[in-house]
Design a protein around this motif. Structure first.
Motif, PDB file in Angstrom:
ATOM      1  N   LEU A 153      37.505  32.153  41.490  1.00 44.38           N
ATOM      2  CA  LEU A 153      37.582  32.817  40.447  1.00 44.38           C
ATOM      3  C   LEU A 153      38.793  32.752  39.556  1.00 44.38           C
ATOM      4  CD1 LEU A 153      36.552  36.236  42.304  1.00 44.38           C
ATOM      5  CD2 LEU A 153      35.036  34.837  41.036  1.00 44.38           C
ATOM      6  N   PRO A 154      38.683  32.686  38.126  1.00 44.90           N
ATOM      7  CA  PRO A 154      39.768  32.499  37.427  1.00 44.90           C
ATOM      8  C   PRO A 154      40.689  33.628  37.309  1.00 44.90           C
ATOM      9  CG  PRO A 154      37.794  33.186  36.075  1.00 44.90           C
ATOM     10  CD  PRO A 154      37.272  32.927  37.419  1.00 44.90           C
ATOM     11  N   PRO A 155      41.928  33.499  36.738  1.00 41.06           N
ATOM     12  CA  PRO A 155      42.944  34.422  36.695  1.00 41.06           C
ATOM     13  C   PRO A 155      42.434  35.639  35.827  1.00 41.06           C
ATOM     14  CG  PRO A 155      43.807  32.566  36.280  1.00 41.06           C
ATOM     15  CD  PRO A 155      42.466  32.193  36.332  1.00 41.06           C
ATOM     16  N   ALA A 156      42.602  36.903  36.241  1.00 39.96           N
ATOM     17  CA  ALA A 156      42.429  38.013  35.443  1.00 39.96           C
ATOM     18  C   ALA A 156      43.231  39.001  35.800  1.00 39.96           C
ATOM     19  CB  ALA A 156      40.972  38.581  36.238  1.00 39.96           C
ATOM     20  N   ALA A 157      43.054  39.951  34.781  1.00 43.29           N
ATOM     21  CA  ALA A 157      44.135  41.376  34.899  1.00 43.29           C
ATOM     22  C   ALA A 157      43.338  42.725  35.506  1.00 43.29           C
ATOM     23  CB  ALA A 157      44.460  41.800  33.162  1.00 43.29           C
ATOM     24  N   ILE A 158      44.307  43.207  36.288  1.00 40.91           N
ATOM     25  CA  ILE A 158      43.547  44.326  37.093  1.00 40.91           C
ATOM     26  C   ILE A 158      44.317  45.622  36.501  1.00 40.91           C
ATOM     27  CG2 ILE A 158      43.534  45.484  39.331  1.00 40.91           C
ATOM     28  CD1 ILE A 158      41.687  42.955  39.187  1.00 40.91           C
ATOM     29  N   GLU A 159      43.609  46.501  36.031  1.00 39.23           N
ATOM     30  CA  GLU A 159      43.942  47.817  35.439  1.00 39.23           C
ATOM     31  C   GLU A 159      43.886  48.891  36.278  1.00 39.23           C
ATOM     32  OE1 GLU A 159      44.266  46.800  30.701  1.00 39.23           O
ATOM     33  OE2 GLU A 159      42.652  48.168  31.583  1.00 39.23           O
ATOM     34  N   VAL A 160      44.770  49.936  36.731  1.00 39.69           N
ATOM     35  CA  VAL A 160      44.745  51.035  37.429  1.00 39.69           C
ATOM     36  C   VAL A 160      45.291  52.069  36.555  1.00 39.69           C
ATOM     37  CG1 VAL A 160      45.325  52.184  39.613  1.00 39.69           C
ATOM     38  CG2 VAL A 160      45.321  49.593  39.607  1.00 39.69           C
ATOM     39  N   PRO A 161      44.182  53.102  36.099  1.00 35.26           N
ATOM     40  CA  PRO A 161      44.574  54.217  35.013  1.00 35.26           C
ATOM     41  C   PRO A 161      45.318  55.189  36.248  1.00 35.26           C
ATOM     42  CG  PRO A 161      42.411  53.317  34.462  1.00 35.26           C
ATOM     43  CD  PRO A 161      42.756  52.862  36.036  1.00 35.26           C
ATOM     44  N   VAL A 162      46.382  55.773  35.814  1.00 35.52           N
ATOM     45  CA  VAL A 162      47.076  56.790  36.329  1.00 35.52           C
ATOM     46  C   VAL A 162      47.579  58.218  35.553  1.00 35.52           C
ATOM     47  CG1 VAL A 162      49.118  57.685  37.799  1.00 35.52           C
ATOM     48  CG2 VAL A 162      48.092  55.081  38.044  1.00 35.52           C
ATOM     49  N   GLY A 163      46.409  58.982  35.273  1.00 40.60           N
ATOM     50  CA  GLY A 163      46.531  60.108  34.348  1.00 40.60           C
ATOM     51  C   GLY A 163      46.306  59.422  33.130  1.00 40.60           C
TER      52      GLY A 163
ATOM     53  N   MET B  60      41.975  32.892  42.363  1.00 38.63           N
ATOM     54  CA  MET B  60      41.428  33.149  43.778  1.00 38.63           C
ATOM     55  C   MET B  60      40.200  32.499  44.409  1.00 38.63           C
ATOM     56  SD  MET B  60      41.800  37.324  43.828  1.00 38.63           S
ATOM     57  CE  MET B  60      41.543  37.456  45.789  1.00 38.63           C
ATOM     58  N   ALA B  61      40.588  31.732  45.579  1.00 41.37           N
ATOM     59  CA  ALA B  61      39.684  30.839  46.015  1.00 41.37           C
ATOM     60  C   ALA B  61      38.735  31.709  46.917  1.00 41.37           C
ATOM     61  CB  ALA B  61      40.383  29.735  46.966  1.00 41.37           C
ATOM     62  N   PRO B  62      37.566  31.391  47.226  1.00 43.78           N
ATOM     63  CA  PRO B  62      36.616  32.150  48.057  1.00 43.78           C
ATOM     64  C   PRO B  62      37.350  32.545  49.404  1.00 43.78           C
ATOM     65  CG  PRO B  62      35.520  30.220  47.427  1.00 43.78           C
ATOM     66  CD  PRO B  62      37.138  29.932  47.087  1.00 43.78           C
ATOM     67  N   GLY B  63      37.354  33.885  49.786  1.00 46.65           N
ATOM     68  CA  GLY B  63      37.689  34.479  51.007  1.00 46.65           C
ATOM     69  C   GLY B  63      39.413  34.937  50.870  1.00 46.65           C
ATOM     70  N   ASP B  64      40.000  34.433  49.563  1.00 51.86           N
ATOM     71  CA  ASP B  64      41.333  34.916  49.350  1.00 51.86           C
ATOM     72  C   ASP B  64      41.674  36.632  49.327  1.00 51.86           C
ATOM     73  OD1 ASP B  64      42.218  32.372  49.324  1.00 51.86           O
ATOM     74  OD2 ASP B  64      42.876  32.328  47.329  1.00 51.86           O
ATOM     75  N   VAL B  65      42.674  36.904  49.657  1.00 50.65           N
ATOM     76  CA  VAL B  65      42.952  38.286  49.474  1.00 50.65           C
ATOM     77  C   VAL B  65      44.390  38.580  48.652  1.00 50.65           C
ATOM     78  CG1 VAL B  65      43.492  40.629  50.991  1.00 50.65           C
ATOM     79  CG2 VAL B  65      41.645  38.910  52.044  1.00 50.65           C
ATOM     80  N   HIS B  66      44.345  39.486  47.813  1.00 55.08           N
ATOM     81  CA  HIS B  66      45.585  39.674  47.200  1.00 55.08           C
ATOM     82  C   HIS B  66      45.857  40.802  47.406  1.00 55.08           C
ATOM     83  CE1 HIS B  66      48.642  39.348  44.082  1.00 55.08           C
ATOM     84  NE2 HIS B  66      48.090  40.371  43.590  1.00 55.08           N
ATOM     85  N   GLU B  67      47.274  41.626  47.457  1.00 51.73           N
ATOM     86  CA  GLU B  67      47.694  43.015  47.803  1.00 51.73           C
ATOM     87  C   GLU B  67      48.460  43.489  46.592  1.00 51.73           C
ATOM     88  OE1 GLU B  67      48.299  45.783  51.434  1.00 51.73           O
ATOM     89  OE2 GLU B  67      49.615  44.055  51.300  1.00 51.73           O
ATOM     90  N   ASP B  68      48.748  44.485  45.968  1.00 45.05           N
ATOM     91  CA  ASP B  68      49.849  44.925  45.280  1.00 45.05           C
ATOM     92  C   ASP B  68      50.166  46.305  45.469  1.00 45.05           C
ATOM     93  OD1 ASP B  68      50.904  43.170  43.143  1.00 45.05           O
ATOM     94  OD2 ASP B  68      48.771  42.843  42.808  1.00 45.05           O
ATOM     95  N   ILE B  69      51.229  46.758  45.617  1.00 46.02           N
ATOM     96  CA  ILE B  69      51.689  48.080  46.087  1.00 46.02           C
ATOM     97  C   ILE B  69      52.363  48.565  44.821  1.00 46.02           C
ATOM     98  CG2 ILE B  69      53.128  49.504  47.315  1.00 46.02           C
ATOM     99  CD1 ILE B  69      52.780  47.568  49.698  1.00 46.02           C
TER     100      ILE B  69
END
Length: 444
Positions: free
Chosen positions: A147-157, A168-177
């Motif tokens: 999967l190509p790079p992308a932006a992830i958005e999380v609205p907070v209020g 990301m390759a197939p099966g990859d896991v990415h975590e953000d805190i």
């Protein structure tokens, strides 16, 4: 003119007028012409409107990624190309074709399917003002190809947190805190998490929603009230009434024994003195009923800080009353607040806001006076927008047997206590001063 010709002309004119009225009715949908529409058939305007809605629902998803800049590029490209061809301006034609080419290239950036499995998790869904709420997003690549790079958005209020997602390759896991600041009391909607693909110029922006939103309750700041500071709201024995009963705490008088009376309440000394069986009689006592009222009228507060202090004080008193298993009701100018559970009460307080159209301090007092006639203690909360005359008038609107207390939030002043028109006025600067203020009330 012969009679037959006149009849033929009248019939032709009548058919023509009928056709005109039918046409007008189809376009305008005039209900007065309903007799011209068989079986209430839809008008031409209604059919056109339904057709437009159907086509709009089909086309809208494909046009949603186009940004304002994209529409501008499309308008410039089309208009420049058309005018250039009409007037033979080669430079204008080139500019129009360049704008359309940029738009076509932008399409390549947003094409393709992205397959993620995203989990949104909050460490706590309820925090207190000033505490940092922590959230976590876990992104799984659920595709069989990279999967190509992308932006992830999380609205907070009203804000949006953005994370850069690498390839990301197939099966990859990415975590953000991420941390959510909680400067003020509120109910924040966190999410939904969405992935964003866009071209470098921002002509197209494609969003895909992956999760449902989660509510984060930011509770008002409250303080714990210990046993030495809650004399205002604690009543261990209850209040006595005029109703008589055979068993209670408040002794009333002695009377002769009657068949069926409980022998445990026979007063033997009086029996020996009078020669007749005498039993005790009591006044029935009732548990104290606490009513907490909060004005949410904007004119009753000089600044928002007064409103926040009032909510914190009310929340502290309400929590203590619930812990003591008292009968407590919380009433605001607009809606009642549930006191079934402390969390339910604090959740409702987190949603509160004030407005100029809400019931004012006097109207709130009148409402409590009507709905809580059996209250033994009524505590009203407001700001410095409430005058001394308002407090005196509010006391007259409350049940006569109830003890009335007005807590006035004033961050610019200290703590003080005084009697005003039969009510007790407590001035408080911050919620941390509440235990000290209640101890002073108990000692007074």
């Amino acid at each position: 003119m012969p009679e037959a010709d006149r009849d033929t002309g009248s019939a032709t004119r009548s058919r023509f007028l009928t056709m005109v009225r039918q046409t007008q009715a189809r376009f305008s949908g005039d209900t007065r012409e309903s007799e011209l529409r068989a079986n209430d058939a839809p008008t031409l305007r209604e059919r056109a409107s339904a057709l437009w809605r159907r086509w709009s629902s089909l086309i809208a998803p494909y046009l949603e990624p186009v940004t304002g800049l994209g529409w501008l590029a499309l308008a410039v490209g089309v208009s420049a190309t058309v005018f250039g061809l009409i007037f033979g301006w080669r430079e204008v034609i080139v500019a129009g074709l360049a704008a359309l080419a940029l738009l076509a290239i932008a399409v390549l950036f947003v094409l393709g399917r992205t397959q993620y499995r995203i989990e949104l998790d909050l460490a706590y869904t309820r925090v207190v003002v000033g505490e940092r709420a922590l959230g976590r997003i876990e992104i799984h690549a659920a595709s069989n190809r990279s999967l190509p790079p992308a932006a992830i958005e999380v609205p907070v209020g009203d804000a949006v947190a953005t994370f850069d997602l690498p390839r990301m390759a197939p099966g990859d896991v990415h975590e953000d805190i991420f941390a959510i600041p909680t400067r003020r009391r509120a109910v924040l909607q966190v999410g939904p998490v969405r992935s964003v693909r866009a071209d470098p110029l921002g002509l197209l922006r494609r969003q895909v929603r992956w999760t449902d939103p989660v509510e984060l309750f930011v509770h008002p700041k409250t303080v714990h009230l210990d046993a030495t500071s809650v004399g205002l709201i604690r009543d261990l024995e209850g209040i006595s009434s005029r109703e008589l009963t055979d068993s209670d705490i408040s002794f009333h008088a002695l009377r002769e024994y009657a068949p069926g009376d409980d022998r445990r309440y026979i007063h033997w000394k009086s029996t020996a003195r009078t020669g007749k069986l005498m039993v005790r009689q009591f006044e029935q006592t009732k548990r104290s009923i606490l009513a907490l009222g909060l004005s949410t009228n904007a004119h009753d507060y000089v600044d928002p800080e007064e409103f926040e202090v009032s909510i914190s004080v009310l929340g502290s008193l309400g929590l203590q009353a619930i812990r003591d298993e008292m009968n407590v009701s919380v009433v605001t100018s607009k809606t009642p607040v549930s006191t079934i559970h402390p969390k339910r009460m604090l959740d409702a307080l987190s949603r509160l806001d004030y407005g100029s159209r809400h019931a004012n301090f006097l109207q709130l007092a009148a409402k409590i006076g009507r709905e809580h006639t059996d209250a033994s203690l009524i505590v009203l909360h407001a700001g410095t927008g409430v005058s001394a005359d308002d407090i005196r008038r509010a006391k007259l609107l409350l049940p006569p047997q109830a003890r009335a207390v007005v807590v006035q939030a004033n961050p610019e002043a200290g703590v003080s206590i005084r009697e005003l028109g039969g009510a007790q006025l407590l001035v408080i600067d911050e919620v941390e001063s509440l235990p000290r203020l209640l101890r002073a009330v108990s000692e007074a």
